[in-house]
Design a protein around this motif. Structure first.
Motif, mmCIF file in Angstrom:
data_model
loop_
_atom_site.group_PDB
_atom_site.id
_atom_site.type_symbol
_atom_site.label_atom_id
_atom_site.label_comp_id
_atom_site.label_asym_id
_atom_site.label_seq_id
_atom_site.Cartn_x
_atom_site.Cartn_y
_atom_site.Cartn_z
ATOM 1 N N PRO A 318 0.794 -1.235 0.000
ATOM 2 C CA PRO A 318 0.000 0.000 0.000
ATOM 3 C C PRO A 318 0.825 1.284 0.000
ATOM 4 C CG PRO A 318 -0.861 -1.562 1.603
ATOM 5 C CD PRO A 318 0.446 -2.115 1.121
ATOM 6 N N SER A 319 2.089 1.200 0.410
ATOM 7 C CA SER A 319 2.918 2.413 0.486
ATOM 8 C C SER A 319 3.471 2.838 -0.880
ATOM 9 C CB SER A 319 4.086 2.198 1.454
ATOM 10 O OG SER A 319 4.982 1.224 0.959
ATOM 11 N N ARG A 320 3.236 2.012 -1.906
ATOM 12 C CA ARG A 320 3.773 2.346 -3.235
ATOM 13 C C ARG A 320 3.218 3.679 -3.755
ATOM 14 N NH1 ARG A 320 5.496 -2.601 -5.656
ATOM 15 N NH2 ARG A 320 6.963 -3.449 -4.139
ATOM 16 N N GLU A 321 1.941 3.959 -3.452
ATOM 17 C CA GLU A 321 1.341 5.210 -3.920
ATOM 18 C C GLU A 321 2.045 6.413 -3.302
ATOM 19 O OE1 GLU A 321 -3.289 3.917 -4.622
ATOM 20 O OE2 GLU A 321 -2.446 3.779 -2.620
ATOM 21 N N HIS A 322 2.316 6.320 -1.998
ATOM 22 C CA HIS A 322 3.058 7.396 -1.334
ATOM 23 C C HIS A 322 4.450 7.553 -1.952
ATOM 24 C CE1 HIS A 322 0.384 8.818 1.679
ATOM 25 N NE2 HIS A 322 0.307 7.695 2.351
ATOM 26 N N THR A 323 5.081 6.429 -2.293
ATOM 27 C CA THR A 323 6.422 6.477 -2.887
ATOM 28 C C THR A 323 6.403 7.217 -4.222
ATOM 29 O OG1 THR A 323 6.977 4.368 -1.820
ATOM 30 C CG2 THR A 323 8.373 5.071 -3.651
#
Length: 461
Positions: A318-323
């Motif tokens: 889920p953190s890929r979008e923030h990345t």
């Protein structure tokens, strides 16, 4: 009660109270499990140590209350640290009916309510409360949906806004075709004809998005709003980063991922830039915030493919979008991605004032040339092409075409001179008049200095 004890809680029939109670508990647990986007975190909240974990954010499991506090904290920090809303502002919230704009509406309402309470408690000695309006752009002219469903969806949207008290909020339900001149008899037909001229699925969808922004600007200008607040979240921005890169919009990309965007007549702000769509959807479910997405249009072309790709990335991590968003934020923003200190200095915390004072010099002067359709700033090669076209253009269509960025050339503009003439004649006058005004201004300046220009061969004397 007797029946409940006699069956030992197992349920002796369809009408058994124990059975009904058990079914309710199972439904609640099932709903929590369906909504939860935690990934094997601790059973209790890692922040307050109390409630059950519904989401894992930054490696820490959060309960429903802490999730709400975290999202509201991000929203409020974005608003205050970037001076998005002043006490004297009138804010127009772009409401789509989806979870992101619904949460933005709720949080903005809570900030307004607190400002109203402070104003009332201080006997009008505190800072005044800002005004809030809500705009919904109705695209039903292009949707194949029954009229009764459209009317029901719009009624739902009105009821959502009217339920938020205190603080009266004006509601603007505006058809997309209103971007065209009111003098036209068949604006709906003109909208369909314009959109129908774009053969590319991606270009057609992008054009609709640009028309929606024009509609919001028109609403804001006609009703005296000073800011437009969008519900664009980290997930939506991550999709835009990838799709813009594929479309060749890399140069203008930094302009679209900042908290503040003043290239428009009415500045646009993005307070949910650091919030994920899953978290916002989860909050809507947990807080019973009603949404209405019947009138949403599905993504297609490049936008649809990118949305599917980002969804797959989200499933893995889920953190890929923030990345993706954080990577895009490292690109150098444009001068119009900040508010200048002028007009904001008195409303800023002292620790933030130097940040805005530094912008008040030459950097704050807006000098970018923007695309006629999408308002993307021109790259150096596009500027060179525009300058050369200005001197040799014989027809308006040549000038209009030169004022379009390369991405709009490829995705939106139809091929052929005849089709081009028709396409630009269908565009809203608000767009083409910008080019006409700039052209007249340049011609006037040239006329003023023409007597001082050397003729060919004069330099030889």
């Amino acid at each position: 009660m007797a029946a409940s004890s006699s069956c030992g809680g197992g349920g002796c029939g369809a009408n058994c109270s124990s059975s009904a109670s058990s079914a309710t508990e199972d439904a609640s647990e099932e709903k929590l499990g369906r909504l939860s986007i935690s990934t094997g975190g601790a059973a209790s909240c890692g922040k307050c140590g109390g409630g059950a974990v519904v989401v894992v954010a930054g490696g820490v499991g959060l309960c429903a209350e802490c999730l709400r506090a975290q999202l509201f904290g991000k929203f409020k920090l974005a608003v205050t640290s970037n001076a998005m809303v002043r006490p004297t502002d009138s804010v127009l919230l772009a409401f789509s009916g989806g979870p992101a704009s619904r949460v933005a509406l709720q949080f903005l309402h809570e900030m307004q309510s607190k400002a109203i309470e402070s104003w009332d408690a201080s006997n009008s000695q505190a800072l005044p409360a800002f005004d809030v309006g809500v705009a919904f752009v109705d695209e039903s002219a292009l949707l194949l949906k029954p009229k009764c469903e459209i009317e029901l969806a719009i009624a739902d949207i009105k009821s959502i806004v009217l339920s938020l008290l205190p603080g009266n909020k004006a509601i603007h339900i505006v058809p997309l075709e209103d971007v065209f001149s009111s003098e036209l008899n068949d604006r709906e037909g003109k909208l369909r004809e314009l959109v129908g001229m774009v053969n590319d699925d991606t270009g057609r969808e992008d054009l609709l998005q640009y028309l929606c922004m024009l509609s919001l600007q028109k609403i804001a200008l006609e009703n005296g709003y000073t800011k437009i607040m969008m519900g664009s979240c980290a997930s939506a921005i991550a999709c835009h980063v990838l799709s813009a890169t594929v479309k060749g919009q890399g140069y203008s990309l930094p302009a679209d991922v900042q908290y503040v965007d003043t290239r428009w007549e009415v500045p646009v702000v993005l307070p949910l830039r650091d919030c994920l769509s899953q978290e916002l959807s989860l909050l809507c479910e947990l807080d019973n915030l009603k949404t209405q997405q019947l009138l949403d249009r599905s993504c297609s072309g490049i936008n649809g493919l990118v949305a599917s790709f980002v969804a797959r990335l989200r499933e893995e991590n889920p953190s890929r979008e923030h990345t993706i968003v954080r990577t895009a934020q490292k690109l150098k923003p444009f001068s119009f991605n900040k508010f200048s200190a002028n007009g904001y200095h008195d409303f800023l915390p002292s620790r933030l004032r130097p940040k805005f004072q530094n912008v008040d010099s030459d950097e704050s002067t807006f000098s970018e040339v923007l695309c006629l359709i999408c308002r993307s700033p021109f790259s150096e090669s596009e500027l060179h092409n525009l300058e050369s076209t200005k001197h040799k253009a014989q027809k308006k269509i040549e000038l209009y075409t030169a004022y379009c960025c390369q991405s709009c050339h490829f995705q939106i503009l139809p091929g052929g001179t005849n089709l081009g003439d028709q396409f630009f004649s269908l565009l809203p006058k608000f767009w083409t008049e910008r080019v006409d005004t700039a052209s007249v201004s340049n011609s006037s300046l040239r006329d003023q200095i023409e007597d001082y220009l050397l003729e060919d061969g004069d330099d030889e004397n």
